[in-house]
Design a protein around this motif. Structure first.
Motif, short mmCIF file in Angstrom:
data_model
loop_
_atom_site.label_atom_id
_atom_site.label_comp_id
_atom_site.label_asym_id
_atom_site.label_seq_id
_atom_site.Cartn_x
_atom_site.Cartn_y
_atom_site.Cartn_z
N MET A 59 42.00 20.34 121.59
CA MET A 59 42.50 21.64 122.04
C MET A 59 42.44 22.65 120.90
SD MET A 59 43.30 21.21 125.14
CE MET A 59 43.70 19.95 126.33
N PRO A 114 42.46 26.64 120.25
CA PRO A 114 42.57 28.01 120.78
C PRO A 114 41.59 28.96 120.09
CG PRO A 114 44.42 27.48 119.33
CD PRO A 114 43.66 26.21 119.52
N ARG A 134 42.71 27.88 126.36
CA ARG A 134 41.99 29.15 126.38
C ARG A 134 42.07 29.85 127.73
NH1 ARG A 134 37.02 29.26 122.05
NH2 ARG A 134 38.09 28.13 120.41
N PRO A 190 62.95 16.79 130.03
CA PRO A 190 63.94 16.96 128.96
C PRO A 190 63.35 17.48 127.65
CG PRO A 190 64.29 14.87 130.10
CD PRO A 190 63.00 15.44 130.62
N ARG A 198 62.78 21.21 127.95
CA ARG A 198 64.05 21.94 128.06
C ARG A 198 64.71 22.20 126.70
NH1 ARG A 198 64.81 18.71 132.93
NH2 ARG A 198 66.38 17.34 132.01
N LEU A 208 61.34 19.38 145.26
CA LEU A 208 60.54 18.17 145.50
C LEU A 208 59.41 18.17 144.49
CD1 LEU A 208 59.97 15.65 147.26
CD2 LEU A 208 58.39 17.06 148.57
N ARG A 254 56.63 15.35 142.36
CA ARG A 254 56.10 13.98 142.42
C ARG A 254 56.51 13.19 141.19
NH1 ARG A 254 49.98 15.36 143.04
NH2 ARG A 254 50.65 16.68 141.32
N ARG A 255 56.86 13.92 140.14
CA ARG A 255 57.21 13.27 138.89
C ARG A 255 57.99 14.29 138.08
NH1 ARG A 255 52.97 13.43 134.36
NH2 ARG A 255 53.93 15.44 134.40
N VAL A 256 58.87 13.84 137.20
CA VAL A 256 59.60 14.80 136.38
C VAL A 256 58.58 15.63 135.60
CG1 VAL A 256 59.91 13.26 134.40
CG2 VAL A 256 61.52 15.11 134.79
N GLY A 257 58.79 16.95 135.61
CA GLY A 257 57.86 17.83 134.91
C GLY A 257 56.69 18.29 135.74
N ASP A 258 56.55 17.73 136.95
CA ASP A 258 55.49 18.17 137.86
C ASP A 258 55.84 19.57 138.37
OD1 ASP A 258 53.31 18.18 139.61
OD2 ASP A 258 54.36 17.03 141.17
N PHE A 259 54.81 20.31 138.74
CA PHE A 259 55.07 21.56 139.45
C PHE A 259 55.70 21.23 140.79
CE2 PHE A 259 51.41 23.04 136.79
CZ PHE A 259 52.13 23.97 136.05
N PHE A 264 65.61 21.28 152.80
CA PHE A 264 66.42 21.53 151.60
C PHE A 264 67.48 22.60 151.86
CE2 PHE A 264 63.32 19.86 148.11
CZ PHE A 264 63.54 18.58 148.57
#
Lengths: 291, 792
Positions: free
Chosen positions: A1, A3, A44, A105, A108, A187, A189-194, A275
């Motif tokens: 990666m 930049p 980028r 976490p 955060r 909702l 699919r995994r912690v940190g997922d959009f 929800f």
């Protein structure tokens, strides 16, 4: 990666920071927590010529309630500051509920509340809570400060209402009239997922009656969905099966989801409805217990 | 006094991993940590489209960027006969595209510059003109005669089909179906996944024109295979090639193939006469390197009313991407798919397979799997689940009727494998007791009254681990044996090298334990080295759970050779004849007089200082080990889930894993392997897949779309063990590295299906994302995961 080449400045005052933005005519970006900006620069997707790091500017890391009852959150308050607050669950349950669900976490600990609002990701959590709460942003530029309603702050995906030479220095949540109730459900699919879909609900309760009602959605549209009008069917009513159903229907109708690998548009709309119903049922149940 | 084997870190010791000392301190040395004087940096320009004719490639602006040393295109590679390279399945793969783009992410050009930022900047200045062709994103589209031929570079390739293949006895199987009371069927897709090691692929090629020597630091699970391949492709003599695989940040099969980046960096170093470093980024790794699975599985089973399996049929349609690059033994076209049902007594079986080219990345690597065994076992356990339901039989009871019994070994499977050991029913019993299987039905009914959907799933399997033997198993013709070389120094310390290559498995720890077990030298006194082809003995590397079955056996065998020589030295030191010498751990003594003895360390010293007449000095040897058979570990997994009917979200309430991998060298490392494998299995069942949209764009090109589970959502796992030693392995061990990845997914899926199949649904394809489970609950119909995902 790797930049693109960029310059980096770390001013000690807001005035210097604003002057740097002003001098770079739209080619500069403010760096606070960096949890969205740095990945975009690495990939980028963004190639700013200058990063203005505001982390060395004192006096921006406060979270307090002023004399008028406004909650004021400074530009350098981290997500985890809200998560770890002992008072927030009682005063602002919607923010408290979302604070555990923002990213993961690790993010955060560094990412900032105000930075997340500025990022204006259609799947961002805080923008939904702030629109539901009727919050405002304080923007500071060369000519001083102005306040922008959250409903007008998010203009579209990754686009906010700040001028190129303005910094969002503070977020304001107006005082609750009555007792604050609300929550945030997501909702993923995994912690940190959009978010596949998420719902912020914020109510001001006068006894068993709904005073102000606020709602916004993330993940189910090209931008954060303002569902305040939809949920206003609750205003002046008590929370019962009928009113909850009507509100959930109305909010789901306000969603504008797209079918993708996270699910069909119908499914996402269904999740929104589920929800909203869950949040309102929980509020109704806790009201009953209290009474 | 005999040594305490656990205290010296021998067999059965849960010895802490010695490699972790450097890993947890950030002191590991990975390819990207290697810095050579004068090193240049390479960046690859990848295609943005999936299928297109290349009209032009203009690199002139890239050459203008200050600091750029070389810009390579396919045309320049072709001039040196390097535009194409052989794959591990006797196909060819483009190194840099010359004629056509065949998948999104394909390598088009490479920039070599003073630093990686400049290389990246210059890549962005290369202009490629495409003439787009339709994307072909699954084998059914590839079958369509209206679709273009993807591999128009090949002669005799009139369609997009790569192969037809079959194994088994069709006639006998047809007969079994004719006699069946019940015929059960299932249709599945095992979605494309990616091994996704934390460390991406990379290489540093360093060609020295003065000496003619090429040294390549490389992320390879099999450095000796690479050396052989480079010798053939680059026409550099093998003795002048040194491949060094330093610490690897995971491999999972992804680092078995040879990738274009390696080859380009080698040519770039030859042309620039400077070391050239290429380090792939995460997106490059996900979109262009070896994927796993991507197979459509159709099955039928012939059953007798009482639950006995009479026969099975299987048909696979596999998607291999643009180049047939599966890593697998030569004689098998779809890996060891025919290992399916190896743990069950199935009298007749027949497998047919078709493979297709598509406009997707090539690979078909054995992602933590012994050559397609994951698909074979997933199919098996989903088929078993469906068949039990069709018979109206309990899932556990149906399996116990058909599992091969202890007294049936050695057992020849219908597809010809020879399984040799196991206690399958005992494993079932241990697992059933641990999860409370007998109470579950009542629990499920009670929960349903409260509106909760509970489900239980079982997955059992034995799998063929540890290829060879060399009669049947090879990679591009090189036979699959392995090797170890042990040198015991004068002071009784030792260095061990093998032809395997650890990438997280803990060889530095466990190999020393085998030596400790065989020689009584404390494990802490033994250093283990792998991965440098100039120093390590020739071996086929680490994948397919083959290290302990093959290289680990070679370690035991070389230690025994050392012990045999030490015995001669001991006889000399003790002044008795060799026949009067007895061995106990770490020590020889005179028969009948246990007090009178010498330690292995005494013998080591004497080997360099007091050698008997007629014996060579020194104490070192090597061993090449060609296993007589594969090893056959067994797994019985039980999973209990709760499904939220309103959202389709499911949570694992309990997971019990019973593994029998024979004798455990280091129980802690075995448990780590099982936990890691189950985590990957959970990911595949729950959230993980790489799919493509209608234009052939890869959805799953980063970790926001391709999901790896975190500690947050990964359930807890309860591990149990049963030990049935492998009858032919020198220390009784069997492979374990992939058992959990292989057997795990079906346990999760069967559990979720058990919770929702009252609606009539028979199958939901992985990953069982909430939206799919919800749809199945709503409609009672199967949910197919067939790509492409429609957007809009």
């Amino acid at each position: 990666m790797y930049p693109s080449r960029f310059a980096y400045e770390a001013p000690k005052t807001l005035a210097e920071a604003i002057a740097l933005l002003d001098a770079n005519g739209g080619e500069a970006k403010v760096l606070s927590g960096g949890q969205s900006l740095i990945p975009m620069v690495k990939l980028r997707f963004a190639s700013p010529e200058l990063l203005v790091d505001i982390n060395n500017i004192p006096g921006l890391d406060y979270m307090r309630i002023d004399e008028q009852g406004n909650l004021r959150i400074g530009a350098l308050v981290r997500h985890e500051d809200l998560e770890h607050s002992t008072t927030l669950p009682a005063t602002h349950p919607t923010l408290a509920a979302a604070s555990h669900l923002v990213a993961d976490p690790i993010v955060r600990t560094r990412g900032t509340f105000v930075g997340s609002l500025c990022h204006a990701d259609p799947q961002g959590d805080w923008a939904a809570t702030m629109i539901a709460l009727g919050g405002r942003i304080v923007a500071q530029g060369p000519k001083g400060k102005r306040e922008i309603d959250m409903r007008e702050f998010v203009l579209g995906p990754f686009t906010n209402a700040l001028a190129f030479n303005e910094i969002a220095v503070e977020a304001i949540v107006p005082p609750v009239k009555g007792k604050a109730a609300g929550s945030y459900l997501k909702l993923e699919r995994r912690v940190g997922d959009f978010a596949t879909a998420s719902v912020a609900v914020a109510l001001d309760m006068n006894g068993a009656t709904v005073g102000r009602a606020g709602c916004a959605l993330a993940g189910v549209g090209g931008r954060t969905i303002d569902a305040n009008d939809a949920i206003s069917v609750l205003v002046g009513k008590t929370l019962n099966a009928e009113s909850i159903e009507a509100a959930a229907e109305a909010v789901a109708a306000a969603a504008d989801p797209r079918t993708d690998h996270r699910g069909s548009a119908d499914y996402k709309r269904h999740i929104v409805k589920t929800f909203v119903t869950r949040i309102l049922n929980n509020i109704a149940n806790s009201e009953q217990k209290a009474a | 006094m005999s040594l305490d084997e656990i205290k010296i870190g021998g067999m059965g010791a849960s010895r802490r991993r010695v490699e972790d000392n450097r890993f947890i301190r950030g002191k590991g040395k990975y390819v990207d940590d290697v810095v050579l004087p004068g090193m240049l940096h390479m960046e690859i320009l990848r295609s943005t489209v999936a299928h297109a004719n290349i009209k032009s490639i203009d690199t002139s602006a890239a050459w203008e960027v200050p600091g750029v040393r070389l810009v390579l295109t396919g045309e320049m590679m072709a001039a040196r006969n390097l535009a194409w390279m052989p794959t591990l399945s006797y196909d060819t793969q483009a190194v840099l595209a010359t004629d056509k783009i065949r998948f999104q992410g394909q390598e088009i050009a490479a920039v070599i510059a003073d630093d990686p930022y400049i290389a990246k900047d210059a890549c962005a200045k290369i202009v490629v003109e495409y003439e787009q062709l339709p994307a072909i994103t699954n084998p059914f589209m590839a079958q369509d005669p209206a679709m273009p031929i993807i591999r128009d570079d090949k002669e005799n390739q009139p369609t997009n089909k790569i192969f037809d293949w079959e194994i088994g006895d069709k006639e006998r199987t047809d007969q079994a179906f004719a006699e069946a009371d019940v015929i059960s069927t299932i249709d599945l897709h095992y979605p494309r996944s990616h091994p996704s090691p934390m460390e991406n692929c990379g290489s540093i090629a360093d060609y020295d024109r003065a000496t003619g020597k090429l040294t390549v630091y490389m992320t390879s699970q099999a450095p000796h295979i690479v050396r052989a391949a480079v010798a053939m492709v680059a026409e550099i003599p093998e003795h002048q090639i040194r491949i060094i695989s330093p610490d690897l940040g995971g491999g999972f099969g992804n680092k078995v193939p040879i990738y274009p980046g390696y080859v380009i960096s080698i040519l770039a170093s030859i042309l620039t006469e400077r070391p050239v470093k290429w380090i792939e980024d995460k997106t490059g790794n996900l979109i262009s390197t070896g994927f796993g699975r991507d197979v459509y599985l159709n099955g039928q089973m012939a059953l007798r009313k009482d639950g006995k399996i009479l026969g099975m049929r299987m048909h696979t349609i596999s998607d291999h991407g643009a180049f047939y690059a599966d890593a697998q033994p030569t004689k098998f076209k779809i890996g060891l798919m025919h290992s399916t049902f190896a743990c069950y007594d199935v009298p007749a079986a027949h497998l047919t397979s078709e493979g297709y080219y598509t406009t997707k990345a090539p690979g078909g690597v054995a992602y933590r799997c012994s050559f397609r065994v994951t698909e074979a076992m997933f199919f098996q356990e989903r088929m078993m689940h469906a068949a039990a339901n069709d018979l109206g039989m309990d899932q556990a009871a149906f399996r116990r009727v058909n599992l091969v019994k202890d007294d049936m070994f050695p057992y020849r499977t219908a597809f010809g494998f020879l399984t040799d050991s196991g206690q399958y029913d005992k494993c079932m019993q241990v697992g059933m007791e641990a999860i409370g299987y007998d109470n579950f039905k009542a629990e499920q009914e009670e929960a349903r009254k409260r509106g909760k959907l509970l489900g239980i799933g079982i997955s059992t399997m034995t799998e063929p681990l540890g290829a060879g033997n060399s009669r049947e198993y090879d990679i591009i013709g090189i036979k699959m044996f392995d090797s170890a070389e042990l040198r015991v120094h004068m002071t009784g310390k030792a260095i061990l090298r093998t032809g395997a290559k650890t990438q997280g498995q803990g060889h530095e720890t466990t190999w020393a334990q085998i030596v400790a077990h065989e020689l009584g030298i404390p494990a802490d006194d033994i250093v283990v080295e792998e991965g440098d082809t100039d120093t390590a003995p020739f071996g086929m590397g680490t994948y397919a759970s083959r290290s302990t079955p093959v290289a680990g056996a070679a370690v035991a065998m070389v230690a025994r050779k050392i012990r045999a020589k030490a015995r001669k030295i001991a006889a000399h030191l003790l002044e008795v004849s060799e026949e009067d010498i007895e061995w106990e751990l770490g020590r020889f003594y005179v028969r009948g007089n246990q007090e009178r003895g010498v330690t292995i360390q005494d013998c080591a010293l004497a080997a360099y200082s007091n050698i008997p007449d007629g014996l060579e000095p020194g104490l070192e040897n090597n061993a090449y080990y060609d296993p007589p058979n594969l090893t056959w570990p067994f797994a019985a997994y039980f999973c209990k889930v709760e499904v939220d009917a309103e959202t389709g979200v499911w949570d694992v309430l309990q997971f019990v894993a019973v593994d029998d991998c024979g004798v455990r060298i280091n129980p802690m490392i075995v448990e780590g392997q099982v936990m890691g494998g189950l985590t990957e299995a959970y990911a595949m069942a729950n959230m993980q897949y790489i799919t493509f949209d209608e234009e052939g764009n890869c959805i799953g090109a980063n970790y926001m779309d391709y999901l790896l589970p975190t500690a947050w959502e990964t359930p807890g796992f309860e591990l149990h063990e049963v030990v049935t030693p492998c009858p032919h392995h020198p220390i009784g061990a069997k492979g374990i590295g992939e058992c959990a990845t292989v057997a795990g997914p079906a346990a999760f899926v069967n559990a979720v299906m058990n919770a929702i199949e009252h609606t009539g649904v028979r199958n939901v394809d992985m990953p069982l994302m909430p939206n799919r489970v919800y749809e199945a609950l709503q409609t009672g119909k199967d949910v197919s995961g067939m790509p492409p995902v429609k957007v809009g």
